[in-house]
Design a protein around this motif. Structure first.
Motif, PDB file in Angstrom:
ATOM      1  N   MET A 101       0.559  -1.477  -0.152  1.00  0.00           N
ATOM      2  CA  MET A 101      -0.220  -0.254   0.025  1.00  0.00           C
ATOM      3  C   MET A 101       1.475   0.865   0.470  1.00  0.00           C
ATOM      4  N   ALA A 102       0.421   2.517  -0.650  1.00  0.00           N
ATOM      5  CA  ALA A 102       1.225   3.492  -0.722  1.00  0.00           C
ATOM      6  C   ALA A 102       1.144   4.664   0.371  1.00  0.00           C
ATOM      7  N   ASN A 103       1.597   5.047   0.805  1.00  0.00           N
ATOM      8  CA  ASN A 103       1.775   6.213   1.340  1.00  0.00           C
ATOM      9  C   ASN A 103       1.406   7.600   1.200  1.00  0.00           C
ATOM     10  N   VAL A 104       0.710   8.811   1.447  1.00  0.00           N
ATOM     11  CA  VAL A 104       0.193   9.219   0.822  1.00  0.00           C
ATOM     12  C   VAL A 104       0.555  10.871   1.414  1.00  0.00           C
ATOM     13  N   THR A 105       0.910  11.763   0.860  1.00  0.00           N
ATOM     14  CA  THR A 105       2.152  12.843   0.940  1.00  0.00           C
ATOM     15  C   THR A 105       1.102  13.525   0.617  1.00  0.00           C
ATOM     16  N   VAL A 106       0.384  14.909   1.247  1.00  0.00           N
ATOM     17  CA  VAL A 106      -0.145  15.759   1.009  1.00  0.00           C
ATOM     18  C   VAL A 106      -0.530  17.279   1.510  1.00  0.00           C
ATOM     19  N   ILE A 107      -0.032  18.247   0.873  1.00  0.00           N
ATOM     20  CA  ILE A 107       0.712  19.207  -0.111  1.00  0.00           C
ATOM     21  C   ILE A 107      -0.954  20.589   0.089  1.00  0.00           C
ATOM     22  N   GLY A 108      -0.233  21.623   0.391  1.00  0.00           N
ATOM     23  CA  GLY A 108      -0.698  22.512  -0.821  1.00  0.00           C
ATOM     24  C   GLY A 108      -0.755  22.878  -1.831  1.00  0.00           C
ATOM     25  N   ALA A 109      -0.774  23.746  -2.850  1.00  0.00           N
ATOM     26  CA  ALA A 109      -0.330  23.289  -4.131  1.00  0.00           C
ATOM     27  C   ALA A 109      -0.795  24.780  -4.481  1.00  0.00           C
ATOM     28  N   GLY A 145      12.748   9.028   5.004  1.00  0.00           N
ATOM     29  CA  GLY A 145      14.414   8.477   4.315  1.00  0.00           C
ATOM     30  C   GLY A 145      12.879   8.480   2.428  1.00  0.00           C
ATOM     31  N   PRO A 146      13.592   9.770   1.645  1.00  0.00           N
ATOM     32  CA  PRO A 146      12.725   9.813   0.300  1.00  0.00           C
ATOM     33  C   PRO A 146      11.662   9.212   0.073  1.00  0.00           C
ATOM     34  N   GLY A 147      12.112   7.415  -0.133  1.00  0.00           N
ATOM     35  CA  GLY A 147      11.578   6.346  -0.417  1.00  0.00           C
ATOM     36  C   GLY A 147       9.941   6.263  -0.136  1.00  0.00           C
ATOM     37  N   GLY A 148       9.238   7.483   1.343  1.00  0.00           N
ATOM     38  CA  GLY A 148       8.497   7.027   2.197  1.00  0.00           C
ATOM     39  C   GLY A 148       7.650   7.711   1.470  1.00  0.00           C
ATOM     40  N   VAL A 149       8.179   8.747   0.701  1.00  0.00           N
ATOM     41  CA  VAL A 149       6.838   9.549   1.260  1.00  0.00           C
ATOM     42  C   VAL A 149       5.471   9.412  -0.383  1.00  0.00           C
ATOM     43  N   GLY A 150       5.872   8.246  -0.809  1.00  0.00           N
ATOM     44  CA  GLY A 150       4.846   7.800  -1.569  1.00  0.00           C
ATOM     45  C   GLY A 150       3.381   8.659  -2.662  1.00  0.00           C
ATOM     46  N   PHE A 151       2.834   8.632  -2.821  1.00  0.00           N
ATOM     47  CA  PHE A 151       1.349   9.538  -3.724  1.00  0.00           C
ATOM     48  C   PHE A 151       1.586  11.147  -3.360  1.00  0.00           C
ATOM     49  N   VAL A 152       1.776  12.057  -3.998  1.00  0.00           N
ATOM     50  CA  VAL A 152       1.099  13.008  -3.363  1.00  0.00           C
ATOM     51  C   VAL A 152       0.667  14.465  -3.517  1.00  0.00           C
ATOM     52  N   LEU A 153      -0.291  14.052  -3.601  1.00  0.00           N
ATOM     53  CA  LEU A 153      -1.880  14.502  -3.623  1.00  0.00           C
ATOM     54  C   LEU A 153      -1.462  15.730  -3.542  1.00  0.00           C
ATOM     55  N   GLY A 154      -2.033  16.848  -4.226  1.00  0.00           N
ATOM     56  CA  GLY A 154      -1.598  18.400  -3.876  1.00  0.00           C
ATOM     57  C   GLY A 154      -3.228  18.555  -3.987  1.00  0.00           C
ATOM     58  N   ILE A 155      -3.501  19.587  -2.979  1.00  0.00           N
ATOM     59  CA  ILE A 155      -4.724  20.094  -2.608  1.00  0.00           C
ATOM     60  C   ILE A 155      -4.575  21.428  -3.374  1.00  0.00           C
ATOM     61  N   VAL A 156      -6.277  21.708  -4.054  1.00  0.00           N
ATOM     62  CA  VAL A 156      -5.959  22.902  -5.490  1.00  0.00           C
ATOM     63  C   VAL A 156      -7.659  23.114  -4.611  1.00  0.00           C
ATOM     64  N   LYS A 157      -7.857  24.637  -4.967  1.00  0.00           N
ATOM     65  CA  LYS A 157      -9.426  25.492  -5.338  1.00  0.00           C
ATOM     66  C   LYS A 157      -9.157  25.472  -6.131  1.00  0.00           C
ATOM     67  N   ALA A 158     -10.607  25.513  -6.785  1.00  0.00           N
ATOM     68  CA  ALA A 158     -11.166  25.558  -7.897  1.00  0.00           C
ATOM     69  C   ALA A 158     -11.005  27.379  -8.262  1.00  0.00           C
ATOM     70  N   TYR A 159     -10.507  27.642  -7.269  1.00  0.00           N
ATOM     71  CA  TYR A 159     -10.424  29.408  -7.719  1.00  0.00           C
ATOM     72  C   TYR A 159      -9.075  29.405  -7.250  1.00  0.00           C
ATOM     73  N   THR A 160      -8.751  30.960  -6.727  1.00  0.00           N
ATOM     74  CA  THR A 160      -7.243  30.832  -6.039  1.00  0.00           C
ATOM     75  C   THR A 160      -7.147  32.206  -4.811  1.00  0.00           C
ATOM     76  N   THR A 161      -7.114  31.884  -3.982  1.00  0.00           N
ATOM     77  CA  THR A 161      -6.809  32.888  -2.397  1.00  0.00           C
ATOM     78  C   THR A 161      -5.672  32.762  -1.935  1.00  0.00           C
ATOM     79  N   ARG A 162      -5.152  33.584  -1.206  1.00  0.00           N
ATOM     80  CA  ARG A 162      -3.760  34.444  -0.435  1.00  0.00           C
ATOM     81  C   ARG A 162      -4.269  35.300   0.485  1.00  0.00           C
TER      82      ARG A 162
END
Length: 428
Positions: free
Chosen positions: A1-9, A253-270
């Motif tokens: 099973m893959a690990n998952v890394t969630v980041i804001g994009a 370790g770098p091999g454990g990052v797994g699937f990289v899921l980028g979270i993205v709004k349907a528009y943009t905010t800051r």
């Protein structure tokens, strides 16, 4: 099973909290790997709303939660956030929450310095004034006090000497008194019992979890465009927010990052200062902000709003190695007759398919827009493609083409079950 890394994009505030909570139910471990309590994650579980800024999102479900060494930890905020969640019925013990022993601490004079700099400078970065940046400065300056030091307070004087030599000079420049060493040591002695029971060699336990085939979910804070190297410098946070930091910030370790899921709004905010090419300081921006309840979880600051910027998200996906994206807040666009997508920039007659690195250029680029037809039907609460209007599906497909990255799931409300799953990150 893959690990998952969630980041804001984007620039953070993309709705990571809901997605992480949705994934955490099937994870065995949830890990925070960078940032501090300047992160803000809102979780809606049934009728209960949890607002987290430091603790990993898995904690509300009892999933083993880890604060990695890449995080800077305010021990007093940690104590208070644990108490707040306990008051909401969340059980938190050293069995389900671990803190890396080598995690640097945010101390009171870090918060002081953060605020003093923001108040004194005409050049506003827009920090949360919580001491995050100064704490990272002390980490790389090799003078930080870390979690493990709380067990050796009698041996702390040489480190305090180094801290005072640095900070007292800075404080003098702001007409502030030197650090009160006695009070600092007393404060550390008072808070130590609230922290030390959670201190663990998390690199070791994460390695064991990986060897046992357990699912590990890495939870990023802020967004890729706030990365200290790859973001809109200097209007950035003080840590690396890209997916690769999951490795250095946890010790797995770098091999454990797994699937990289980028979270993205349907528009943009800051939130805060800095360039924002597609910002709409008009009725569209007001519509998005009002409909989307765009206020920062940590600071309460009103978010700046604008159209989806495919150039920036494509750049984020490339730099972070994003495997797939989770598109959030699609329902906020319901009812718009026309929706615009930024597909490039112009600057002094030159076309750009990326954001140039210099802040002055970033502030001057002009977005090139592509218009798409909106939809009058509602997408709120949709849980399958069949429940989406045809034009909403076309909008999603166009985004995929422009950012050169597939959509893994679509979120259509803050409720965790209002999610359309296209591809399961844990099964990849």
């Amino acid at each position: 099973m893959a690990n998952v890394t969630v980041i804001g994009a984007q620039w953070g505030d993309e709705g990571k909290g809901k997605i992480v909570d949705w994934l955490a139910e099937r994870a065995d471990v949830v890990v925070r790997f960078q940032g501090g309590h300047n992160a803000g994650h809102t979780l809606v579980v049934g009728n209960q709303t949890y607002k987290l800024s430091l603790l990993p999102s898995g904690i509300v479900r009892g999933t083993l939660s880890v604060i990695g060494n890449g995080v800077v930890l305010d021990p007093w905020h940690f104590r208070d956030e644990v108490a707040k969640l306990a008051g909401q019925g969340v059980t938190i013990t050293p069995d389900n929450l671990h803190i890396a022993e080598n995690c640097p601490l945010i101390l009171p004079f870090h918060r002081d310095l953060d605020g003093l700099r923001e108040d004194a400078s005409e050049f506003k970065i827009g920090t949360t004034r919580r001491g995050i940046g100064p704490a990272y400065e002390d980490k790389v300056g090799r003078r930080a006090i870390r979690v493990c030091d709380l067990a050796h307070l009698d041996d702390l004087d040489p480190q305090i000497d180094r801290l005072c030599a640095h900070h007292d000079a800075l404080r003098a420049g702001f007409d502030q008194p030197p650090i009160d060493r006695v009070r600092l040591k007393n404060d550390l002695a008072e808070i130590a019992p609230h922290i030390l029971p959670y201190a663990k060699p998390v690199w070791h336990s994460l390695g064991e979890a990986r060897r046992a085939g357990k699912r590990i979910l890495f939870e990023g804070a802020q967004g890729m465009l706030l990365d200290v190297d790859h973001g809109t410098y200097p209007f950035v946070t003080s840590s690396n927010t890209v997916a690769g930091t999951a490795s250095s910030g946890s010790g797995l370790g770098p091999g454990g990052v797994g699937f990289v899921l980028g979270i993205v709004k349907a528009y943009t905010t800051r939130v805060g200062s800095g360039p924002f090419p597609t910002e709409q300081d008009n009725e569209i921006g007001e519509f998005l902000g009002t409909r989307g309840h765009e206020f920062g979880v940590v600071t309460g600051r009103k978010r700046r709003c604008g159209w989806f910027d495919a150039v920036l998200v494509r750049q984020s996906a490339a730099v972070s190695g994003i495997t797939g994206i989770a598109l959030t807040k699609l329902d906020i666009l319901d009812g718009l007759e026309e929706i615009k997508i930024c597909v490039g920039y112009t600057l002094d007659g030159r076309h750009y398919d990326y954001l140039p690195p210099h802040a002055a250029d970033q502030a001057r680029v002009e977005p090139i827009y592509e218009s798409v037809e909106g939809w009058s039907e509602t997408t709120a609460g949709a849980r399958s493609w069949a429940q989406l209007p045809a034009q909403a599906i076309k909008y999603i497909r166009r985004i995929e083409e422009l950012i050169q990255c597939p959509v893994t799931l679509v979120s259509t409300s803050p409720q965790r079950d209002d999610t359309i799953l296209v591809r399961d990150p844990f099964e990849d």
